[in-house]
Design a protein around this motif. Structure first.
Motif, mmCIF file in Angstrom:
data_model
loop_
_atom_site.group_PDB
_atom_site.id
_atom_site.type_symbol
_atom_site.label_atom_id
_atom_site.label_comp_id
_atom_site.label_asym_id
_atom_site.label_seq_id
_atom_site.Cartn_x
_atom_site.Cartn_y
_atom_site.Cartn_z
ATOM 1 N N MET A 291 0.918 -1.395 0.217
ATOM 2 C CA MET A 291 -0.044 -0.002 0.326
ATOM 3 C C MET A 291 0.843 1.223 -0.021
ATOM 4 S SD MET A 291 -3.225 1.393 0.119
ATOM 5 C CE MET A 291 -4.411 -0.019 1.061
ATOM 6 N N ILE A 292 0.649 2.060 -0.748
ATOM 7 C CA ILE A 292 1.287 3.368 -1.072
ATOM 8 C C ILE A 292 0.386 4.424 -0.508
ATOM 9 C CG2 ILE A 292 2.624 5.147 -2.580
ATOM 10 C CD1 ILE A 292 2.940 2.793 -4.838
ATOM 11 N N TRP A 293 0.820 4.813 0.789
ATOM 12 C CA TRP A 293 0.042 5.523 1.760
ATOM 13 C C TRP A 293 0.175 7.240 0.945
ATOM 14 C CZ3 TRP A 293 -4.033 3.927 4.052
ATOM 15 C CH2 TRP A 293 -4.002 2.483 4.630
ATOM 16 N N GLN A 294 1.442 7.500 0.562
ATOM 17 C CA GLN A 294 1.675 8.853 0.091
ATOM 18 C C GLN A 294 0.579 9.227 -1.076
ATOM 19 O OE1 GLN A 294 4.000 6.393 0.536
ATOM 20 N NE2 GLN A 294 5.735 7.441 1.471
ATOM 21 N N GLY A 295 0.590 8.186 -1.968
ATOM 22 C CA GLY A 295 -0.487 8.287 -3.179
ATOM 23 C C GLY A 295 -1.968 8.460 -2.622
ATOM 24 N N VAL A 296 -2.325 7.666 -1.436
ATOM 25 C CA VAL A 296 -3.673 7.644 -1.090
ATOM 26 C C VAL A 296 -3.686 9.068 -0.383
ATOM 27 C CG1 VAL A 296 -5.349 6.684 0.663
ATOM 28 C CG2 VAL A 296 -3.830 5.109 -0.672
ATOM 29 N N TRP A 297 -2.847 9.539 0.406
ATOM 30 C CA TRP A 297 -2.808 10.751 1.184
ATOM 31 C C TRP A 297 -3.208 11.748 0.149
ATOM 32 C CZ3 TRP A 297 -4.428 13.375 5.371
ATOM 33 C CH2 TRP A 297 -3.979 14.248 5.558
ATOM 34 N N ALA A 298 -2.427 11.949 -1.070
ATOM 35 C CA ALA A 298 -2.544 12.924 -2.130
ATOM 36 C C ALA A 298 -3.625 13.274 -2.571
ATOM 37 C CB ALA A 298 -1.258 12.655 -3.019
ATOM 38 N N ILE A 299 -4.533 12.231 -2.966
ATOM 39 C CA ILE A 299 -5.664 12.325 -3.425
ATOM 40 C C ILE A 299 -6.804 12.660 -2.366
ATOM 41 C CG2 ILE A 299 -7.804 10.915 -4.261
ATOM 42 C CD1 ILE A 299 -5.464 9.148 -5.617
ATOM 43 N N TYR A 300 -6.586 12.079 -1.036
ATOM 44 C CA TYR A 300 -7.477 12.408 -0.034
ATOM 45 C C TYR A 300 -7.220 13.791 0.444
ATOM 46 C CZ TYR A 300 -9.500 12.353 4.676
ATOM 47 O OH TYR A 300 -10.259 12.573 5.880
ATOM 48 N N LEU B 271 -4.381 7.213 -13.355
ATOM 49 C CA LEU B 271 -4.359 6.049 -13.646
ATOM 50 C C LEU B 271 -2.784 5.557 -14.196
ATOM 51 C CD1 LEU B 271 -7.549 5.573 -16.007
ATOM 52 C CD2 LEU B 271 -7.181 5.002 -13.511
ATOM 53 N N SER B 272 -2.218 6.327 -14.736
ATOM 54 C CA SER B 272 -0.944 6.071 -14.865
ATOM 55 C C SER B 272 0.185 6.318 -13.844
ATOM 56 C CB SER B 272 -0.257 6.943 -16.179
ATOM 57 O OG SER B 272 -0.132 8.334 -15.624
ATOM 58 N N ALA B 273 -0.444 6.715 -12.662
ATOM 59 C CA ALA B 273 0.689 7.014 -11.464
ATOM 60 C C ALA B 273 0.877 5.689 -10.857
ATOM 61 C CB ALA B 273 -0.005 8.017 -10.441
ATOM 62 N N PRO B 274 2.067 5.534 -10.170
ATOM 63 C CA PRO B 274 2.304 4.273 -9.550
ATOM 64 C C PRO B 274 1.536 4.029 -8.126
ATOM 65 C CG PRO B 274 3.934 6.008 -8.979
ATOM 66 C CD PRO B 274 2.858 6.680 -9.974
ATOM 67 N N VAL B 275 0.159 3.962 -8.285
ATOM 68 C CA VAL B 275 -0.716 3.831 -7.170
ATOM 69 C C VAL B 275 -1.632 2.934 -7.878
ATOM 70 C CG1 VAL B 275 -0.662 5.919 -5.762
ATOM 71 C CG2 VAL B 275 -2.090 5.790 -7.795
ATOM 72 N N SER B 276 -2.100 1.786 -6.918
ATOM 73 C CA SER B 276 -3.147 0.941 -7.421
ATOM 74 C C SER B 276 -4.564 1.487 -7.361
ATOM 75 C CB SER B 276 -3.057 -0.311 -6.634
ATOM 76 O OG SER B 276 -3.503 -0.048 -5.290
ATOM 77 N N PHE B 277 -5.279 0.523 -8.293
ATOM 78 C CA PHE B 277 -6.833 1.070 -8.351
ATOM 79 C C PHE B 277 -7.389 1.242 -7.065
ATOM 80 C CE2 PHE B 277 -6.688 -1.480 -12.741
ATOM 81 C CZ PHE B 277 -6.218 -0.216 -13.058
#
Length: 253
Positions: free
Chosen positions: A1-10, A93-99
């Protein structure tokens, strides 16, 4: 889990919420306050009690659920639709984060917004009625589950919608009528038998009934059935989102 990506969207979604503070928070709280005045004070003075609870207090859980359902749904649907509209969805969608990390960011933000608005409305209700909560932890659990499930549903609508008209179609024509007919302002037991039976096909009845039980220990359907209904709806939404990302439905050209 890439939490930085989740946090960026959140964080991006939450900043949008506070940028439009009047529209996002003041508007629903003001509208709900008017419901308290009209239904709680004006009509409540003519209807003394419903199932042993004053009418003004009886409608509070229904009004909170009306707000958290619509806010969770609309925030999530607009949150994912806007990148589609501007074309930036392909960068996400092309970023290194999962769906699922994308879903967690958008749905988590929409559920947080709905939860925040629901708690503000609950605090506002104390200005109008003498309100006691029999099971506060159960109340929080029902609210979190409802915010999350309707944010997931809104995420699906945001991906399905091709334009702004379709984006508002489901909330206006389906969700709001189901909430109004789901016992937000009355008990199902007050209806004629045939309408009681029809009401049990309305899934919102189970959500409002379970949430109201957490306040007053009175419900139209058993609490376990309400929890099962919310869990089933959440699992169904997760399954549909999984299928969407697997097939690329309306995400990829």
């Amino acid at each position: 889990m890439i939490w930085q990506g989740v946090w960026a969207i959140y964080a991006h979604e939450m900043k949008r919420f506070f940028r439009t503070f009047v529209q996002s928070l003041v508007s629903p709280v003001l509208s709900t306050s008017l419901y308290f005045v009209v239904f709680g004070t004006a009509i409540g003075s003519r209807i003394q009690e419903v199932e042993g609870v004053s009418y003004a207090a009886f409608i509070v859980p229904g009004l909170i659920m009306l707000s958290v359902m619509t806010q969770g749904l609309t925030n999530a649907s607009f949150g994912i639709y806007f990148p589609k509209f501007t074309g930036t969805i392909f960068e996400i969608l092309s970023a290194p984060v999962s769906f699922w990390e994308i879903v967690l960011g958008y749905v988590g933000a929409a559920a947080s917004k709905a939860m925040f608005i629901g708690m503000v409305i609950l605090a506002t209700a104390w200005f109008f009625v003498d309100l006691k909560i029999a099971h506060p932890f159960a109340m929080l659990a029902f609210m979190i589950l409802t915010c999350t499930s309707f944010a997931l549903f809104g995420f699906i609508i945001g991906i399905w919608a091709k334009n702004f008209e379709q984006l508002q179609l489901i909330p206006l024509l389906v969700v709001t009528p189901l909430v109004f007919l789901g016992g937000a302002f009355y008990s199902i037991s007050m209806l004629p038998p045939i309408w009681q039976n029809i009401s049990y096909f309305n899934p919102v009845v189970y959500l409002i009934s379970g949430f109201r039980w957490a306040f007053f220990e009175t419900s139209d359907v058993p609490v376990g059935v309400s929890l099962a209904a919310i869990a089933g709806f959440t699992i169904l939404c997760l399954a549909i989102i999984g299928w969407i990302f697997k097939t690329g439905f309306r995400l990829k050209p």
